[in-house]
Design an enzyme around this catalytic site. Structure first.
Site, mmCIF file in Angstrom:
data_model
loop_
_atom_site.group_PDB
_atom_site.id
_atom_site.type_symbol
_atom_site.label_atom_id
_atom_site.label_comp_id
_atom_site.label_asym_id
_atom_site.label_seq_id
_atom_site.Cartn_x
_atom_site.Cartn_y
_atom_site.Cartn_z
ATOM 1 N N GLY A 51 0.819 -1.209 0.000
ATOM 2 C CA GLY A 51 0.000 0.000 0.000
ATOM 3 C C GLY A 51 0.855 1.261 0.000
ATOM 4 N N CYS A 135 -8.190 -0.827 4.555
ATOM 5 C CA CYS A 135 -7.144 -1.096 5.553
ATOM 6 C C CYS A 135 -7.694 -0.862 6.956
ATOM 7 C CB CYS A 135 -5.920 -0.217 5.322
ATOM 8 S SG CYS A 135 -4.630 -0.572 6.543
ATOM 9 N N ILE A 196 -10.896 -10.499 -0.411
ATOM 10 C CA ILE A 196 -11.182 -9.535 0.617
ATOM 11 C C ILE A 196 -9.878 -9.011 1.235
ATOM 12 C CG2 ILE A 196 -13.424 -10.459 1.351
ATOM 13 C CD1 ILE A 196 -11.980 -12.038 3.570
ATOM 14 N N THR A 198 -8.242 -7.939 5.150
ATOM 15 C CA THR A 198 -8.219 -8.742 6.380
ATOM 16 C C THR A 198 -9.501 -8.575 7.211
ATOM 17 O OG1 THR A 198 -7.029 -6.922 7.392
ATOM 18 C CG2 THR A 198 -5.701 -8.766 6.613
ATOM 19 N N GLY A 270 -1.364 -14.213 -0.244
ATOM 20 C CA GLY A 270 -0.777 -13.273 0.704
ATOM 21 C C GLY A 270 0.054 -13.949 1.768
#
Ligand SMILES: Cc1cc2nc3c(=O)[nH]c(=O)nc-3n(C[C@H](O)[C@H](O)[C@H](O)COP(=O)(O)O)c2cc1C
Length: 316
Positions: A51, A135, A196, A198, A270
């Site tokens: 990010g 986030c 999605i 987290t 991830g």
């Protein structure tokens, strides 16, 4: 050899045709550059950056991660070098690769999403944007925008109006109705929906009688969230027309197959990379092996095959 090519931005000015549907999940692959030293980066369908924010950020106080059964909690807080260094230092390296790089952007406000999209538009080495409106580990922007249907739509519109790059919007699972978010973003021009980010969680240190993470809450990832991610991908894929990118607990070709069957056109790996740095390559190889073993000539044939057949008006 089966066809693995997928298009995650069909009909857009700048399409995003990937040589296979597997890419890293943002924040678990850094800038990709470190991994390029260890394996064939161009084997991936795409690379997704960590990010990026307008100004550089130092991230949250330590500890930032906590191990949990079948997963982990993180509260990194978007530590990154900022958009200007991303453009001047990272993009020129990405431009040398034969793999599209998607930049994950996190803004404090709706307007800032537009500003960041404008700054990244036309930069060689950048092929698409992923809006991180989800986030959970920052005070401003992030999940504040991503939990509000109207703000999510406005953030998408602001980005789409300021760039010709395909805009993927990454949805939070921490809402009652993720489908409403996806539909709102689609209607404002999102090229694809990523689902999605987290799942909000908490870990307590009983010895110290307090939360392990300084901000208490963190984002849960890894195998623990796979069924949640699959359910949300399935529900969104039933509702939208744009491609869906599945993310959450994927670590193998078999996992990728399940997400594709639930309606994802591509998948992100991830947390699995932390345990197995080759998880992305294993996922590509496993997917290809599954297709071959099951006589499937084209990966697109299985996309959405587990979704219910659409009912024709008047016949239901
Ligand atoms: C350490 C860490 C850092 C992350 N950083 C970002 C980020 O910068 N932007 C973002 O959109 N998602 C970020 N995520 C979320 C992941 O991209 C992904 O959505 C989530 O971890 C679920 O996938 P997984 O179970 O395969 O890890 C991060 C996740 C982890 C574990």
């Amino acid at each position: 050899m089966p066809n693995l090519t997928v298009d995650i931005a069909p009909g857009r000015k700048n399409s995003l045709v990937l040589k296979n549907p597997v890419m890293p999940a943002s924040g678990t692959f850094s800038w990709g550059i470190e991994f390029a030293r260890h394996f064939e980066i161009e084997a991936l369908g795409a690379v997704v950056s960590k990010g990026v924010t307008m100004a550089p950020r130092g991230g949250n106080q330590q500890p930032r991660v906590a191990e949990t059964p079948a997963g982990m909690l993180n509260s990194i807080g978007l530590q990154n070098i900022g958009i200007e260094a991303c453009i001047s230092e990272m993009a020129p390296l990405w431009a040398r690769w034969d793999v599209p790089v998607l930049v994950n952007i996190a803004a404090d406000t709706v307007e800032e999403f537009g500003e960041m999209a404008r700054m990244l538009d036309g930069v060689p080495g950048i092929s698409g944007l992923e809006l991180n409106i989800s986030c959970p580990n920052v005070d401003q922007g992030g999940i504040e925008i991503g939990q509000d249907v109207g703000a999510s739509a406005r953030a998408t519109r602001a980005a789409v109006r300021n760039t010709d790059l395909p805009v993927i919007v990454k949805i939070t699972p921490n809402v009652t109705d993720p489908v409403a978010l996806a539909l709102a973003c689609e209607s404002e021009g999102a090229a694809a929906i990523c689902a999605i980010n987290t799942v909000l969680g908490l870990a307590i240190d009983s010895r110290r009688r307090k939360a392990i993470l300084p901000r208490a809450r963190g984002g849960l990832s890894g195998p623990a969230i796979k069924p949640i991610a699959l359910r949300i991908v399935y529900d969104i894929a039933k509702a939208v027309r744009v491609p869906v990118i599945g993310c959450g607990g994927i670590s193998s070709g078999e996992d990728a197959v399940e997400f594709l069957m639930a309606g994802a056109t591509a998948v992100q790996v991830g947390t699995a990379t932390f345990a197995n740095p080759r998880a992305l390559l294993d996922t590509i190889e496993g997917l290809e092996a599954w297709l071959r073993a099951n006589g499937v000539a084209d990966v697109n044939e299985i996309v959405g095959c587990a979704l219910p057949a659409p009912t024709v008006a008047g016949t239901a």
